[in-house]
Design a protein around this motif. Structure first.
Motif, mmCIF file in Angstrom:
data_model
loop_
_atom_site.group_PDB
_atom_site.id
_atom_site.type_symbol
_atom_site.label_atom_id
_atom_site.label_comp_id
_atom_site.label_asym_id
_atom_site.label_seq_id
_atom_site.Cartn_x
_atom_site.Cartn_y
_atom_site.Cartn_z
ATOM 1 N N UNK A 131 -38.400 -8.006 66.938
ATOM 2 C CA UNK A 131 -37.627 -8.767 65.939
ATOM 3 C C UNK A 131 -38.345 -10.056 65.565
ATOM 4 N N UNK A 132 -38.905 -10.735 66.536
ATOM 5 C CA UNK A 132 -39.609 -11.988 66.251
ATOM 6 C C UNK A 132 -40.888 -11.734 65.461
ATOM 7 N N UNK A 133 -41.580 -10.658 65.759
ATOM 8 C CA UNK A 133 -42.768 -10.305 64.981
ATOM 9 C C UNK A 133 -42.412 -10.072 63.521
ATOM 10 N N UNK A 134 -41.339 -9.347 63.292
ATOM 11 C CA UNK A 134 -40.915 -9.075 61.926
ATOM 12 C C UNK A 134 -40.555 -10.366 61.196
ATOM 13 N N UNK A 135 -39.900 -11.287 61.891
ATOM 14 C CA UNK A 135 -39.515 -12.554 61.265
ATOM 15 C C UNK A 135 -40.746 -13.387 60.914
ATOM 16 N N UNK A 136 -41.765 -13.349 61.771
ATOM 17 C CA UNK A 136 -42.994 -14.096 61.489
ATOM 18 C C UNK A 136 -43.685 -13.523 60.260
ATOM 19 N N UNK A 137 -43.712 -12.204 60.156
ATOM 20 C CA UNK A 137 -44.373 -11.572 59.009
ATOM 21 C C UNK A 137 -43.701 -11.941 57.697
ATOM 22 N N UNK A 138 -42.404 -12.177 57.742
ATOM 23 C CA UNK A 138 -41.653 -12.449 56.517
ATOM 24 C C UNK A 138 -41.471 -13.936 56.233
ATOM 25 N N UNK A 139 -41.705 -14.791 57.228
ATOM 26 C CA UNK A 139 -41.327 -16.192 57.070
ATOM 27 C C UNK A 139 -42.476 -17.165 57.221
ATOM 28 N N UNK A 140 -42.122 -18.388 57.582
ATOM 29 C CA UNK A 140 -43.063 -19.492 57.746
ATOM 30 C C UNK A 140 -43.923 -19.267 58.996
ATOM 31 N N UNK A 141 -45.256 -19.358 58.879
ATOM 32 C CA UNK A 141 -46.092 -19.105 60.058
ATOM 33 C C UNK A 141 -46.056 -20.208 61.104
ATOM 34 N N UNK A 142 -45.610 -21.424 60.718
ATOM 35 C CA UNK A 142 -45.634 -22.541 61.650
ATOM 36 C C UNK A 142 -44.225 -22.962 62.037
ATOM 37 N N UNK A 143 -44.108 -23.438 63.270
ATOM 38 C CA UNK A 143 -42.823 -23.843 63.832
ATOM 39 C C UNK A 143 -42.380 -25.179 63.229
ATOM 40 N N UNK A 144 -41.121 -25.261 62.829
ATOM 41 C CA UNK A 144 -40.595 -26.525 62.305
ATOM 42 C C UNK A 144 -39.505 -27.096 63.208
ATOM 43 N N UNK A 145 -39.525 -26.689 64.479
ATOM 44 C CA UNK A 145 -38.449 -27.062 65.405
ATOM 45 C C UNK A 145 -38.259 -28.572 65.492
ATOM 46 N N UNK A 146 -39.342 -29.318 65.722
ATOM 47 C CA UNK A 146 -39.191 -30.754 65.933
ATOM 48 C C UNK A 146 -38.821 -31.465 64.636
ATOM 49 N N UNK A 147 -39.436 -31.065 63.538
ATOM 50 C CA UNK A 147 -39.126 -31.702 62.254
ATOM 51 C C UNK A 147 -37.671 -31.499 61.875
ATOM 52 N N UNK A 148 -37.231 -30.254 61.915
ATOM 53 C CA UNK A 148 -35.856 -29.933 61.526
ATOM 54 C C UNK A 148 -34.859 -30.421 62.570
ATOM 55 N N UNK A 149 -35.176 -30.151 63.840
ATOM 56 C CA UNK A 149 -34.210 -30.432 64.897
ATOM 57 C C UNK A 149 -33.938 -31.908 65.097
ATOM 58 N N UNK A 150 -34.921 -32.758 64.840
ATOM 59 C CA UNK A 150 -34.752 -34.194 65.042
ATOM 60 C C UNK A 150 -34.534 -34.955 63.736
ATOM 61 N N UNK A 151 -34.475 -34.222 62.624
ATOM 62 C CA UNK A 151 -34.115 -34.856 61.367
ATOM 63 C C UNK A 151 -35.245 -35.528 60.618
ATOM 64 N N UNK A 152 -36.500 -35.171 60.919
ATOM 65 C CA UNK A 152 -37.624 -35.790 60.222
ATOM 66 C C UNK A 152 -37.902 -35.162 58.867
ATOM 67 N N UNK A 153 -37.446 -33.944 58.654
ATOM 68 C CA UNK A 153 -37.707 -33.274 57.387
ATOM 69 C C UNK A 153 -37.765 -31.781 57.565
ATOM 70 N N UNK A 154 -38.159 -31.090 56.505
ATOM 71 C CA UNK A 154 -38.142 -29.634 56.502
ATOM 72 C C UNK A 154 -39.519 -29.016 56.669
ATOM 73 N N UNK A 155 -40.577 -29.794 56.500
ATOM 74 C CA UNK A 155 -41.924 -29.244 56.645
ATOM 75 C C UNK A 155 -42.357 -29.308 58.109
ATOM 76 N N UNK A 156 -43.128 -28.321 58.571
ATOM 77 C CA UNK A 156 -43.497 -28.284 59.986
ATOM 78 C C UNK A 156 -44.188 -29.544 60.491
ATOM 79 N N UNK A 157 -44.977 -30.196 59.629
ATOM 80 C CA UNK A 157 -45.789 -31.318 60.087
ATOM 81 C C UNK A 157 -45.096 -32.666 59.992
#
Length: 349
Positions: free
Chosen positions: A123-149
């Motif tokens: 399931x995770x492989x399929x999601x990677x193939x269809x979505x964003x290749x980079x993790x945005x956990x810290x940006x999104x989770x801590x409120x810094x923004x929507x882009x991974x960096x």
């Protein structure tokens, strides 16, 4: 080492005298992710790392000790167990260092769940193939923004001003996303201390024990260094730009592969992902393991399991539960249990 995705980071704004203008006032443009980034997992990382290890060995004339912090410790163990075209990775090494990380439940003390069953891997492989290749956990989770960096940019900006103008009124406090702002005026150093220690919800993976914000009559809003890790060391390291503390981009595929490495065995999930963990039981180099208070003791428990289920001839276990996750890297030598115990281990190799 910087993995290949770090080449996507636009660090040019930190070369001038006012990086906030570059990154926050419209000049910065996010780099488009290359299509191949979805495949930048553990195999790519270890193949690149092997080139560094071989260069460090200088054709066998030097010993190489491979270590890592957090998931870097997981990566180091994966390297040791990996099959490189018939040659086990551990044969390239004279020792292994695990700093606040590892395998076999090393991170269990944080309370998270590893999703690495075969069904979850598919399931995770399929999601990677269809979505964003980079993790945005810290940006999104801590409120810094929507882009991974974006989280990395903010931390690096705050550190840059704290390093160069520590006692000046903060350039960035009023520009942080609202929920992250301190409730009173702070200096540039005070803002960095706020982010890495004092703020409610401080990211545990970026935390240190450095000190406190000054009170009224005590350099109000400046940072008071009375912890084990001088904030100036954190500021210098995080400011960069090269080498830098922050990886702007973390591949989703690498997260998946490192989760699958956790059993430290050639499991069905490892086979699905093409992870060549064929030599875990034969690893035979000395090991050093250190834990902070992040995972409440599970790192050393996991390291002992690795030693018991391999041919590792000797191991050194150390830790300081008063430390947070980044303190082993930045704490002053006089209060750093990592350096106190690591140096004798290295001398004994």
């Amino acid at each position: 080492m910087d993995r290949r995705e770090q080449s996507l980071a636009d660090l040019g704004g930190f070369q001038g005298g006012d990086p906030a203008r570059y990154y926050l006032d419209g000049r910065y443009r996010s780099s488009p992710a290359p299509s191949q980034a979805r495949s930048w997992g553990l195999k790519v990382a270890l193949d690149d790392l092997r080139g560094v290890v071989q260069a460090a060995a200088d054709h066998g004339r030097r010993k190489v000790v491979l270590g890592g912090h957090s998931w870097g410790a997981t990566t180091a163990l994966a390297y040791a167990a990996w099959d490189f075209a018939g040659r086990p990775g551990y044969q390239d090494l004279s020792g292994l260092l695990l700093i606040d990380g590892g395998v076999h439940g090393a991170f269990a003390g944080e309370g998270g769940t590893i999703h690495n069953s075969p069904a979850e891997v598919r399931a995770r492989l399929a999601a990677i193939e269809e979505g964003e290749p980079f993790d945005d956990y810290l940006s999104q989770g801590k409120g810094f923004g929507t882009r991974p960096e974006q989280a990395a940019i903010w931390y690096q900006l705050v550190a840059w001003y704290a390093h160069r103008y520590p006692h000046a009124p903060s350039v960035l406090a009023d520009r942080l996303p609202e929920k992250l702002r301190p409730s009173r005026p702070v200096t540039n150093a005070g803002l960095l201390g706020w982010l890495v220690q004092a703020a409610p919800g401080t990211a545990p993976q970026l935390a240190v024990v450095s000190g406190r914000l000054g009170e009224d009559g005590d350099d109000d809003g400046d940072w008071v260094d009375d912890g084990m890790t001088p904030l100036s060391r954190v500021a210098e390291a995080m400011a960069g730009p090269e080498p830098g503390t922050f990886e702007w981009y973390w591949p989703q595929r690498l997260s998946l592969d490192l989760d699958a490495v956790d059993p430290y065995a050639d499991t069905e999930s490892a086979k699905l992902l093409g992870l060549r963990l064929w030599h875990a039981r034969r690893v035979n180099v000395p090991l050093y393991a250190f834990e902070s208070g992040l995972d409440k003791g599970t790192e050393l428990t996991a390291a002992r399991w690795v030693v018991k289920h391999s041919r590792i001839p000797r191991a050194t276990y150390a830790g300081d539960h008063a430390m947070k996750h980044l303190d082993p890297l930045f704490a002053g030598p006089g209060r750093n249990e990592l350096t106190r115990t690591l140096v004798p281990f290295l001398r004994g190799l």
